[in-house]
Write a protein that holds these residues in place. Structure first.
Motif, PDB file in Angstrom:
ATOM      1  N   GLY A  69       0.826  -1.217   0.000  1.00 54.61           N
ATOM      2  CA  GLY A  69       0.000   0.000   0.000  1.00 54.61           C
ATOM      3  C   GLY A  69       0.852   1.255   0.000  1.00 54.61           C
ATOM      4  O   GLY A  69       0.547   2.222  -0.700  1.00 54.61           O
ATOM      5  N   LYS A  70       1.916   1.253   0.751  1.00 50.77           N
ATOM      6  CA  LYS A  70       2.814   2.421   0.791  1.00 50.77           C
ATOM      7  C   LYS A  70       3.523   2.621  -0.546  1.00 50.77           C
ATOM      8  O   LYS A  70       3.692   3.745  -1.009  1.00 50.77           O
ATOM      9  CB  LYS A  70       3.836   2.263   1.904  1.00 50.77           C
ATOM     10  CG  LYS A  70       3.253   2.419   3.281  1.00 50.77           C
ATOM     11  CD  LYS A  70       4.306   2.253   4.353  1.00 50.77           C
ATOM     12  CE  LYS A  70       3.689   2.361   5.733  1.00 50.77           C
ATOM     13  NZ  LYS A  70       4.681   2.153   6.784  1.00 50.77           N
ATOM     14  N   VAL A  71       3.938   1.525  -1.164  1.00 55.49           N
ATOM     15  CA  VAL A  71       4.628   1.609  -2.451  1.00 55.49           C
ATOM     16  C   VAL A  71       3.675   2.123  -3.528  1.00 55.49           C
ATOM     17  O   VAL A  71       4.050   2.945  -4.364  1.00 55.49           O
ATOM     18  CB  VAL A  71       5.222   0.242  -2.847  1.00 55.49           C
ATOM     19  CG1 VAL A  71       5.700   0.237  -4.288  1.00 55.49           C
ATOM     20  CG2 VAL A  71       6.353  -0.131  -1.908  1.00 55.49           C
ATOM     21  N   VAL A  72       2.429   1.660  -3.488  1.00 55.15           N
ATOM     22  CA  VAL A  72       1.454   2.075  -4.497  1.00 55.15           C
ATOM     23  C   VAL A  72       1.105   3.553  -4.348  1.00 55.15           C
ATOM     24  O   VAL A  72       0.965   4.267  -5.331  1.00 55.15           O
ATOM     25  CB  VAL A  72       0.183   1.194  -4.405  1.00 55.15           C
ATOM     26  CG1 VAL A  72      -0.942   1.766  -5.238  1.00 55.15           C
ATOM     27  CG2 VAL A  72       0.505  -0.220  -4.830  1.00 55.15           C
ATOM     28  N   THR A  73       0.994   4.048  -3.119  1.00 50.66           N
ATOM     29  CA  THR A  73       0.604   5.451  -2.908  1.00 50.66           C
ATOM     30  C   THR A  73       1.790   6.413  -2.903  1.00 50.66           C
ATOM     31  O   THR A  73       1.596   7.621  -2.871  1.00 50.66           O
ATOM     32  CB  THR A  73      -0.157   5.604  -1.579  1.00 50.66           C
ATOM     33  OG1 THR A  73       0.687   5.182  -0.502  1.00 50.66           O
ATOM     34  CG2 THR A  73      -1.441   4.807  -1.588  1.00 50.66           C
ATOM     35  N   ALA A  74       3.017   5.907  -2.944  1.00 48.31           N
ATOM     36  CA  ALA A  74       4.201   6.769  -2.892  1.00 48.31           C
ATOM     37  C   ALA A  74       4.242   7.802  -4.016  1.00 48.31           C
ATOM     38  O   ALA A  74       4.512   8.979  -3.743  1.00 48.31           O
ATOM     39  CB  ALA A  74       5.472   5.931  -2.888  1.00 48.31           C
ATOM     40  N   PRO A  75       3.993   7.444  -5.269  1.00 46.42           N
ATOM     41  CA  PRO A  75       4.055   8.469  -6.323  1.00 46.42           C
ATOM     42  C   PRO A  75       3.062   9.613  -6.103  1.00 46.42           C
ATOM     43  O   PRO A  75       3.385  10.773  -6.336  1.00 46.42           O
ATOM     44  CB  PRO A  75       3.712   7.689  -7.605  1.00 46.42           C
ATOM     45  CG  PRO A  75       4.022   6.287  -7.296  1.00 46.42           C
ATOM     46  CD  PRO A  75       3.773   6.110  -5.837  1.00 46.42           C
TER      47      PRO A  75
END
Length: 93
Positions: free
Chosen positions: A22-28
């Motif tokens: 979830g963090k990787v997906v929302t990072a951008p």
């Protein structure tokens, strides 16, 4: 039997992975929004900056007026109305 144990343990093992995904997906999205915050000026920041600019301009005008009055006291024959810098007006006015 192994499949049942594996399926039972999957939520416990994947708990950290799901939050990481979830963090990787929302990072951008978070990175772009932070960049927009840095590059834009809020209304309160704009007001604060304008107030600071006007105070400096008024201070400059005060110093120039004081110098003009001092010069006028030293040499009253050359004394004319103040026509120097005025705060809040551009040089083109």
């Amino acid at each position: 039997m192994r499949k049942i144990v594996l399926v039972a343990l999957l939520p416990l093992l994947a708990g950290g992975c799901i939050s990481t995904v979830g963090k990787v997906v929302t990072a951008p999205v978070r990175i772009v929004s932070k960049g927009v915050d840095w590059t834009t000026t809020s209304q309160s920041e704009a007001d604060r900056n304008y107030g600071k600019k006007m105070r400096k301009a008024e201070e400059r005008e005060g110093k120039e007026r004081k110098a003009a009055e001092k010069a006028c006291r030293k040499n009253p024959d050359d004394c004319r109305p103040y026509d120097g810098y005025r705060a809040g007006q551009s040089r083109d006015d």
